[in-house]
Write an enzyme that holds these catalytic residues in place. Sequence first.
Site, mmCIF file in Angstrom:
data_model
loop_
_atom_site.group_PDB
_atom_site.id
_atom_site.type_symbol
_atom_site.label_atom_id
_atom_site.label_comp_id
_atom_site.label_asym_id
_atom_site.label_seq_id
_atom_site.Cartn_x
_atom_site.Cartn_y
_atom_site.Cartn_z
ATOM 1 N N ASN A 8 21.590 30.145 48.720
ATOM 2 C CA ASN A 8 22.339 29.989 47.456
ATOM 3 C C ASN A 8 23.801 30.227 47.802
ATOM 4 O O ASN A 8 24.247 31.373 47.924
ATOM 5 C CB ASN A 8 21.841 30.993 46.416
ATOM 6 C CG ASN A 8 22.536 30.851 45.072
ATOM 7 O OD1 ASN A 8 23.508 30.104 44.936
ATOM 8 N ND2 ASN A 8 22.069 31.584 44.078
ATOM 9 N N LYS A 15 24.057 33.804 49.460
ATOM 10 C CA LYS A 15 22.880 34.653 49.500
ATOM 11 C C LYS A 15 21.788 33.905 50.256
ATOM 12 O O LYS A 15 21.759 32.671 50.252
ATOM 13 C CB LYS A 15 22.384 34.967 48.080
ATOM 14 C CG LYS A 15 23.372 35.708 47.198
ATOM 15 C CD LYS A 15 22.794 35.877 45.798
ATOM 16 C CE LYS A 15 23.801 36.517 44.869
ATOM 17 N NZ LYS A 15 23.277 36.624 43.473
ATOM 18 N N ARG A 98 19.915 25.918 46.708
ATOM 19 C CA ARG A 98 20.195 25.852 45.279
ATOM 20 C C ARG A 98 21.485 25.065 45.069
ATOM 21 O O ARG A 98 22.528 25.399 45.628
ATOM 22 C CB ARG A 98 20.359 27.252 44.692
ATOM 23 C CG ARG A 98 20.693 27.216 43.196
ATOM 24 C CD ARG A 98 21.073 28.568 42.657
ATOM 25 N NE ARG A 98 21.380 28.484 41.220
ATOM 26 C CZ ARG A 98 22.424 29.037 40.637
ATOM 27 N NH1 ARG A 98 23.279 29.728 41.359
ATOM 28 N NH2 ARG A 98 22.611 28.917 39.342
ATOM 29 N N HIS A 187 20.203 26.678 34.768
ATOM 30 C CA HIS A 187 19.129 27.665 34.920
ATOM 31 C C HIS A 187 17.754 26.995 34.896
ATOM 32 O O HIS A 187 16.743 27.642 34.619
ATOM 33 C CB HIS A 187 19.181 28.739 33.814
ATOM 34 C CG HIS A 187 20.341 29.664 33.890
ATOM 35 N ND1 HIS A 187 20.921 30.219 32.784
ATOM 36 C CD2 HIS A 187 21.051 30.132 34.953
ATOM 37 C CE1 HIS A 187 21.932 30.993 33.139
ATOM 38 N NE2 HIS A 187 22.027 30.949 34.457
ATOM 39 N N HIS A 215 16.748 33.150 29.211
ATOM 40 C CA HIS A 215 17.242 33.634 30.506
ATOM 41 C C HIS A 215 18.544 34.372 30.231
ATOM 42 O O HIS A 215 19.604 33.766 30.046
ATOM 43 C CB HIS A 215 17.472 32.456 31.453
ATOM 44 C CG HIS A 215 18.027 32.842 32.793
ATOM 45 N ND1 HIS A 215 17.286 32.783 33.957
ATOM 46 C CD2 HIS A 215 19.253 33.297 33.160
ATOM 47 C CE1 HIS A 215 18.036 33.189 34.965
ATOM 48 N NE2 HIS A 215 19.233 33.503 34.510
ATOM 49 N N ASN A 218 24.113 37.874 33.354
ATOM 50 C CA ASN A 218 25.557 37.743 33.149
ATOM 51 C C ASN A 218 25.875 36.333 32.662
ATOM 52 O O ASN A 218 26.731 36.121 31.822
ATOM 53 C CB ASN A 218 26.301 38.046 34.447
ATOM 54 C CG ASN A 218 27.797 38.152 34.216
ATOM 55 O OD1 ASN A 218 28.260 38.892 33.360
ATOM 56 N ND2 ASN A 218 28.567 37.385 34.973
ATOM 57 N N GLY A 219 25.143 35.352 33.202
ATOM 58 C CA GLY A 219 25.089 34.016 32.628
ATOM 59 C C GLY A 219 23.810 33.942 31.818
ATOM 60 O O GLY A 219 22.798 34.522 32.209
ATOM 61 N N ARG A 248 31.801 34.609 29.851
ATOM 62 C CA ARG A 248 31.957 33.264 29.292
ATOM 63 C C ARG A 248 31.816 33.303 27.781
ATOM 64 O O ARG A 248 30.970 34.015 27.239
ATOM 65 C CB ARG A 248 30.927 32.305 29.882
ATOM 66 C CG ARG A 248 31.013 32.140 31.379
ATOM 67 C CD ARG A 248 29.905 31.234 31.893
ATOM 68 N NE ARG A 248 29.457 31.671 33.207
ATOM 69 C CZ ARG A 248 28.309 31.323 33.769
ATOM 70 N NH1 ARG A 248 27.483 30.508 33.128
ATOM 71 N NH2 ARG A 248 27.975 31.779 34.955
ATOM 72 N N ASP A 289 29.107 44.128 31.659
ATOM 73 C CA ASP A 289 27.730 44.541 31.930
ATOM 74 C C ASP A 289 27.078 45.044 30.647
ATOM 75 O O ASP A 289 27.613 45.933 29.974
ATOM 76 C CB ASP A 289 27.719 45.641 33.000
ATOM 77 C CG ASP A 289 26.333 45.904 33.550
ATOM 78 O OD1 ASP A 289 25.448 46.318 32.775
ATOM 79 O OD2 ASP A 289 26.133 45.719 34.762
ATOM 80 N N MET A 290 25.904 44.486 30.317
ATOM 81 C CA MET A 290 25.233 44.857 29.071
ATOM 82 C C MET A 290 24.860 46.337 29.043
ATOM 83 O O MET A 290 24.837 46.959 27.968
ATOM 84 C CB MET A 290 23.986 43.991 28.871
ATOM 85 C CG MET A 290 23.299 44.204 27.529
ATOM 86 S SD MET A 290 24.388 43.909 26.105
ATOM 87 C CE MET A 290 24.566 42.116 26.206
ATOM 88 N N VAL A 338 19.182 41.011 31.966
ATOM 89 C CA VAL A 338 19.209 41.614 30.636
ATOM 90 C C VAL A 338 17.872 41.417 29.942
ATOM 91 O O VAL A 338 17.314 42.341 29.344
ATOM 92 C CB VAL A 338 20.357 41.017 29.796
ATOM 93 C CG1 VAL A 338 20.320 41.555 28.367
ATOM 94 C CG2 VAL A 338 21.703 41.319 30.435
ATOM 95 N N GLU A 391 13.747 32.710 41.043
ATOM 96 C CA GLU A 391 14.296 31.400 41.356
ATOM 97 C C GLU A 391 14.160 31.073 42.837
ATOM 98 O O GLU A 391 13.924 29.919 43.210
ATOM 99 C CB GLU A 391 15.758 31.343 40.927
ATOM 100 C CG GLU A 391 15.952 31.418 39.424
ATOM 101 C CD GLU A 391 17.403 31.543 39.017
ATOM 102 O OE1 GLU A 391 18.019 30.506 38.717
ATOM 103 O OE2 GLU A 391 17.916 32.685 38.995
#
Length: 406
Positions: A8, A15, A98, A187, A215, A218-219, A248, A289-290, A338, A391
């Site tokens: 990715n 990654k 990816r 996604h 999903h 953060n996105g 975003r 960050d949630m 999240v 994923e």
Amino acid sequence: MSVVLVINSGSSSFKYQLLDVETETALASGLVERIGEGMGAASHKVHFTGVGAAAVDATYTQELPIPDHAVGFQVMLDAFAEHGPSLTENAPVAVGHRVVQGGARFFQPTLITDLVEINIDELAVLAPLHNPGAVQGIRAARAAFGDLPHVAVFDTAFHQTLPPAAYTYAIDRSIARKHRIRRYGFHGTSHKFVSESVAEYLGRPLRSLKQIVLHLGNGASITAIDGGHSVETSMGLTPLEGLVMGTRSGDLDPSILLVLARREEMSPAQLDAFLNKSSGMLGLAGVSDMRDIEDRREAGDGPASLAFDVYIHRLRAYIGSYIAQLGGVDVISFTAGVGENSPLIRAAALETLGFLGIKLDAAANEERRKGIRTISTPDSSVTVLVVPTNEELEIARQALAVARVA
């Protein structure tokens, strides 16, 4: 053999994960970052070293100059050679990549050839933040593993089943056609993995289920899935549309851009950065960050409380809309960082849907454990699940399937 290396890649990092698809086991994973900067960094994790109860993950880190992706791949190969697992004993049979944007050209996992690489590069006009990095990773990986099949797995592919009414924007048709402006959705790899996992978990045919998958990371995106096919999704031409996200904005009145361009004299590049990198929860509350949002809200912080309410308001609006589009729903699933880890978000998102007979089991919702779990009551009209996404495993599965017929 069923070992696949999954890559990715971004513009300044990539990654990787080495997976045995047959056993669904991650053998190793890592991150090479700050590529092209003065000093790069790399981490390499070997999964489950040792035997039995003594089995633990072992992580190795280093800092060193990494001028480009080719050097980054050599750093990764050196880590495998020094720390394991051996790429000789666990030889990958394919490399899965990816790729965020496949446009309307790619609707399934695709064996990468020189022409496919050119096409992915050309599609960077639709994903300037993502596809260029993917191309750099593909080139470096093909140089490092020249004898292996390389397979591109596209985030947009799962959403190629969207009907025209769902993917068409109400703008001049000739302009839309010229610039390939339509909703593509993202996604998709995660939404596909989760929806298929749900059918397996419930022991029901995928084709019989009306699902909504959230999903939330953060996105964030939400998809309506009818019989295994994506029929509506929140992200659009880019991953900016839809839900409120970490940095975003999600949906907003397009005229806001005109106002900012006129009054703040913001350029297109500045507007892009404003909406993608300093809006969303960060713009509303100062943190993205949630977990921080929830902690500040609990402490009585006003901006964090408002940010939370805006986030939930948008979630509920989309869930309700997608229930209407599907004509009912059998399963609602929460996934990603999240979605999998915030009982508060899950409960708040569904709080107003009791009139549909959706009932959350409060104790089950608060429980934290691995694997798929049901968090609705037995008499709930809709099954509500927490489904860990994977994923990388989905990319490995698709890459292996293509490699076996290549």
